[in-house]
Design an enzyme around this catalytic site. Structure first.
Site, PDB file in Angstrom:
ATOM      1  N   ASP A   1      35.365 -16.296  44.433  1.00 54.88           N
ATOM      2  CA  ASP A   1      34.281 -15.336  44.671  1.00 54.88           C
ATOM      3  C   ASP A   1      34.796 -13.920  44.982  1.00 54.88           C
ATOM      4  O   ASP A   1      34.001 -12.991  45.123  1.00 54.88           O
ATOM      5  CB  ASP A   1      33.373 -15.813  45.815  1.00 54.88           C
ATOM      6  CG  ASP A   1      32.473 -16.965  45.380  1.00 54.88           C
ATOM      7  OD1 ASP A   1      32.427 -17.273  44.178  1.00 54.88           O
ATOM      8  OD2 ASP A   1      31.804 -17.555  46.259  1.00 54.88           O
TER       9      ASP A   1
ATOM     10  N   CYS B   1      25.512 -22.186  33.549  1.00 52.91           N
ATOM     11  CA  CYS B   1      25.210 -20.889  34.157  1.00 52.91           C
ATOM     12  C   CYS B   1      26.215 -19.892  33.635  1.00 52.91           C
ATOM     13  O   CYS B   1      27.130 -20.262  32.900  1.00 52.91           O
ATOM     14  CB  CYS B   1      25.214 -20.973  35.673  1.00 52.91           C
ATOM     15  SG  CYS B   1      26.857 -21.103  36.355  1.00 52.91           S
TER      16      CYS B   1
ATOM     17  N   ARG C   1      29.701 -25.929  35.100  1.00 52.11           N
ATOM     18  CA  ARG C   1      29.397 -26.355  36.463  1.00 52.11           C
ATOM     19  C   ARG C   1      28.642 -27.680  36.557  1.00 52.11           C
ATOM     20  O   ARG C   1      27.467 -27.719  36.938  1.00 52.11           O
ATOM     21  CB  ARG C   1      28.624 -25.253  37.201  1.00 52.11           C
ATOM     22  CG  ARG C   1      29.465 -24.018  37.395  1.00 52.11           C
ATOM     23  CD  ARG C   1      28.747 -22.931  38.117  1.00 52.11           C
ATOM     24  NE  ARG C   1      28.838 -23.039  39.563  1.00 52.11           N
ATOM     25  CZ  ARG C   1      28.413 -22.112  40.396  1.00 52.11           C
ATOM     26  NH1 ARG C   1      27.870 -21.011  39.932  1.00 52.11           N
ATOM     27  NH2 ARG C   1      28.518 -22.279  41.703  1.00 52.11           N
TER      28      ARG C   1
ATOM     29  N   LYS D   1      26.143 -16.264  53.007  1.00 54.19           N
ATOM     30  CA  LYS D   1      25.227 -16.906  52.056  1.00 54.19           C
ATOM     31  C   LYS D   1      25.568 -18.377  51.852  1.00 54.19           C
ATOM     32  O   LYS D   1      24.696 -19.238  51.919  1.00 54.19           O
ATOM     33  CB  LYS D   1      25.274 -16.187  50.708  1.00 54.19           C
ATOM     34  CG  LYS D   1      24.508 -16.895  49.617  1.00 54.19           C
ATOM     35  CD  LYS D   1      24.602 -16.181  48.291  1.00 54.19           C
ATOM     36  CE  LYS D   1      25.686 -16.644  47.381  1.00 54.19           C
ATOM     37  NZ  LYS D   1      25.554 -18.003  46.837  1.00 54.19           N
ATOM     38  N   ASN D   2      26.841 -18.647  51.615  1.00 52.10           N
ATOM     39  CA  ASN D   2      27.212 -20.020  51.265  1.00 52.10           C
ATOM     40  C   ASN D   2      27.212 -20.967  52.465  1.00 52.10           C
ATOM     41  O   ASN D   2      27.388 -22.176  52.295  1.00 52.10           O
ATOM     42  CB  ASN D   2      28.580 -20.057  50.568  1.00 52.10           C
ATOM     43  CG  ASN D   2      28.491 -19.545  49.147  1.00 52.10           C
ATOM     44  OD1 ASN D   2      27.398 -19.259  48.651  1.00 52.10           O
ATOM     45  ND2 ASN D   2      29.620 -19.414  48.491  1.00 52.10           N
TER      46      ASN D   2
ATOM     47  N   ARG E   1      20.931 -11.510  45.214  1.00 52.73           N
ATOM     48  CA  ARG E   1      21.048 -12.928  45.572  1.00 52.73           C
ATOM     49  C   ARG E   1      22.056 -13.102  46.716  1.00 52.73           C
ATOM     50  O   ARG E   1      21.954 -14.068  47.468  1.00 52.73           O
ATOM     51  CB  ARG E   1      21.537 -13.744  44.366  1.00 52.73           C
ATOM     52  CG  ARG E   1      20.523 -13.884  43.270  1.00 52.73           C
ATOM     53  CD  ARG E   1      20.994 -14.881  42.245  1.00 52.73           C
ATOM     54  NE  ARG E   1      21.605 -16.009  42.930  1.00 52.73           N
ATOM     55  CZ  ARG E   1      22.658 -16.688  42.487  1.00 52.73           C
ATOM     56  NH1 ARG E   1      23.209 -16.385  41.362  1.00 52.73           N
ATOM     57  NH2 ARG E   1      23.154 -17.680  43.184  1.00 52.73           N
TER      58      ARG E   1
HETATM   59  C1  UD1 Z   1      30.477 -23.034  45.624  1.00 53.51           C
HETATM   60  C2  UD1 Z   1      29.974 -21.686  46.052  1.00 53.51           C
HETATM   61  C3  UD1 Z   1      30.381 -20.615  45.045  1.00 53.51           C
HETATM   62  C4  UD1 Z   1      31.879 -20.663  44.818  1.00 53.51           C
HETATM   63  C5  UD1 Z   1      32.363 -22.065  44.497  1.00 53.51           C
HETATM   64  C6  UD1 Z   1      33.866 -22.181  44.441  1.00 53.51           C
HETATM   65  C7  UD1 Z   1      27.948 -22.252  47.285  1.00 53.51           C
HETATM   66  C8  UD1 Z   1      26.464 -22.226  47.331  1.00 53.51           C
HETATM   67  N1  UD1 Z   1      28.507 -21.753  46.167  1.00 53.51           N
HETATM   68  O1  UD1 Z   1      29.869 -23.360  44.372  1.00 53.51           O
HETATM   69  O2  UD1 Z   1      30.001 -19.349  45.562  1.00 53.51           O
HETATM   70  O3  UD1 Z   1      32.217 -19.807  43.746  1.00 53.51           O
HETATM   71  O4  UD1 Z   1      31.891 -22.996  45.499  1.00 53.51           O
HETATM   72  O5  UD1 Z   1      34.433 -21.764  45.640  1.00 53.51           O
HETATM   73  O6  UD1 Z   1      28.608 -22.660  48.220  1.00 53.51           O
HETATM   74  N2  UD1 Z   1      32.847 -29.537  39.623  1.00 53.51           N
HETATM   75  C9  UD1 Z   1      32.815 -30.687  38.852  1.00 53.51           C
HETATM   76  N3  UD1 Z   1      31.906 -31.648  39.155  1.00 53.51           N
HETATM   77  C10 UD1 Z   1      31.037 -31.523  40.198  1.00 53.51           C
HETATM   78  C11 UD1 Z   1      31.080 -30.357  40.976  1.00 53.51           C
HETATM   79  C12 UD1 Z   1      31.997 -29.375  40.657  1.00 53.51           C
HETATM   80  O7  UD1 Z   1      33.581 -30.825  37.915  1.00 53.51           O
HETATM   81  O8  UD1 Z   1      30.232 -32.429  40.429  1.00 53.51           O
HETATM   82  C13 UD1 Z   1      33.831 -28.457  39.310  1.00 53.51           C
HETATM   83  C14 UD1 Z   1      33.170 -27.144  38.896  1.00 53.51           C
HETATM   84  O9  UD1 Z   1      32.842 -27.123  37.535  1.00 53.51           O
HETATM   85  C15 UD1 Z   1      34.250 -26.146  39.257  1.00 53.51           C
HETATM   86  C16 UD1 Z   1      34.897 -26.770  40.499  1.00 53.51           C
HETATM   87  O10 UD1 Z   1      34.516 -28.131  40.493  1.00 53.51           O
HETATM   88  O11 UD1 Z   1      35.211 -26.069  38.239  1.00 53.51           O
HETATM   89  C17 UD1 Z   1      34.507 -26.150  41.806  1.00 53.51           C
HETATM   90  O12 UD1 Z   1      33.101 -25.979  41.861  1.00 53.51           O
HETATM   91  P1  UD1 Z   1      32.286 -26.167  43.206  1.00 53.51           P
HETATM   92  O13 UD1 Z   1      33.196 -26.042  44.382  1.00 53.51           O
HETATM   93  O14 UD1 Z   1      31.461 -27.388  43.095  1.00 53.51           O
HETATM   94  O15 UD1 Z   1      31.319 -24.923  43.175  1.00 53.51           O
HETATM   95  P2  UD1 Z   1      29.911 -24.858  43.836  1.00 53.51           P
HETATM   96  O16 UD1 Z   1      29.877 -25.796  44.986  1.00 53.51           O
HETATM   97  O17 UD1 Z   1      28.856 -24.958  42.778  1.00 53.51           O
END
Ligand code: UD1
Length: 422
Positions: A306, A117, A122, A22-23, A398
């Protein structure tokens, strides 16, 4: 609203074929917008998030067709809108991934700002800061992120936190920027590498994906391509945990065990026998009760957040006490209260859950709260005595392709039923 009904107590036995990740597929489908011609993507899992992504691309004007075995062709030549609206973004946060490709290829993008969420706040600040560093003008107005750029320019970007989709957004944007971009403290997840490989097959110049420094030499244009998505490591891990919890033996085929080192090490610590080949992995619990394991989640190659909920479920029926620390998302223990309804002994303090293994769980109606939490509830249902009914399974749909069929194929007594009440 559909629910899943499980009669627990049957060890999982047999072989299950793992779907595309998925990711990986979500950013890859979106990255196809960067091409001058159509791209064909295969090994696409049949998931609600894929349907949502297709709807998003379709609404922007891309032509989509689905071929045999879930091969999707995306033709971006008819693109005419550059917007991801709230009704789609609120159901799938990964919609934010269109931002980078739209700005880089079409010079503008409007993407509804994802709200909070179930698993935490996030933010997407690092996505926006990265695009700004590449020269995009970014504003947040009326709940939307509005971004514009005539021509992005390469830059050195140091990510404050490791972010998977943040790295992907900047990586996609950088492929068409003028000059060199260096992304430091980049996410090293296999899905980032799969996206980079897809972009390379379109003609992008990318080095270092899979390490914490990714270098991108911008090119003038990218072509359409043909690509097969990598197998889902989280789906693989989920079925292996199911085998460990039920004392069974499961072989996952069409998998990539090399991406599961941290998970397989923990499964070995539970007492399971594990065998791996290049594209398969087998776990045999030989009818034994698993031992508890301590886990701290971390960015790849650390233990994946995950898989945290699934191991929480495993610890509920394991021998001993397991301590699970969640470092990535602040509110990712929503499954705990539902597991307690089945008789689990868990206490949560801040980022840490202490799970004292009990000798058995008892079936009950429970409610899925987010994608991976739902998987942990299904796993718990597989061992609980009596009937467990998991409500709100749209969360599962999902991210898990035909989970009840796959689990039935492994001997589980599981089926999808209708809603409790209208
Ligand atoms: C992706 C995965 C999700 C997984 C997560 C962590 C996809 C579609 N989803 O989510 O399944 O659980 O990685 O492995 O690939 N953060 C910030 N600022 C930002 C972005 C992130 O502070 O601009 C923080 C988030 O709040 C969190 C951490 O960084 O604490 C990691 O999140 P992130 O790796 O961005 O998760 P996703 O990419 O949303």
């Amino acid at each position: 609203m559909a629910r899943i009904q499980i009669h627990g107590g049957v060890p999982l036995e047999g072989e299950v074929r793992i779907s595309g990740a998925k990711n990986a597929v979500l950013p890859i489908l979106v990255a196809s917008l960067l091409g001058d011609g159509p791209s064909r993507v295969s090994n696409v899992p049949h998931l609600q998030d894929v349907t949502t992504t297709m709807e998003l691309l379709g609404r922007m004007g891309a032509q989509l067709s689905v071929g045999d075995g879930m091969q999707i062709e995306i033709d971006p030549r008819s693109m005419e809108h550059y917007e991801a609206p709230y009704d789609l973004v609120k159901t799938m946060r990964a919609s934010i991934l269109v931002l980078g490709p739209l700005v880089a290829r079409y010079g503008r993008a409007i993407v509804s700002l994802p709200g909070g969420c179930a698993i935490g706040s996030r933010p997407v600040d690092l996505h926006l800061r990265g695009l700004q560093a590449l020269g995009a003008q970014v504003e947040v107005r009326n709940g939307n992120i509005e971004a514009r750029a005539d021509q992005l320019k390469g830059a050195r970007i140091i990510m404050d936190t490791v972010t998977v989709t943040g790295t992907e957004n900047i990586l996609m944007a950088a492929t068409l920027a003028r000059g060199t971009t260096v992304i430091e403290n980049a996410a090293q997840e296999p899905e980032v590498v799969d996206l980079a490989d897809f972009l390379i097959s379109m003609g992008a110049k990318i080095h270092g994906a899979g390490s914490n420094t990714i270098t991108v030499e911008g090119v003038d244009r990218l072509e359409g391509t043909t690509y097969s998505v990598l197998p889902d490591r989280i789906e693989t891990g989920t079925y292996l945990v199911g085998a460990a919890m039920t004392g069974g033996r499961v072989r996952c085929t069409r998998s990539r065990p090399a991406h599961l080192d941290a998970v397989l090490n923990k499964l070995a610590d539970t007492g399971a026998d594990i065998h791996v080949g290049e594209d398969w992995v087998e776990l045999d619990m030989r009818g034994r009760r698993p031992r508890s394991v301590d886990i701290t989640t971390a960015p790849y190659p650390g233990f994946p957040t995950d898989m945290q909920a699934q191991f929480t479920a495993l610890n509920t029926i394991a021998e001993g006490t397991g301590v699970i620390t969640e470092t990535i998302f602040e509110n990712r223990f929503m499954h705990v209260q539902e597991l307690q309804r089945l008789g689990a002994d868990i206490s949560v303090k801040g980022k840490t859950a202490i799970i004292r293994g009990v000798s058995g769980l008892n079936g009950a109606p429970i409610m899925a709260t987010d994608l991976r939490a739902s998987a942990s509830l299904v796993l718990a249902g597989l061992v609980a005595e009596g009937v467990t009914i998991v409500d709100r399974v749209y969360h599962l749909d999902r991210g898990y392709e035909i989970i009840e069929e796959k689990l039935s194929g492994l001997g589980a007594r599981i089926k999808r039923i209708g809603s409790a009440a209208a």
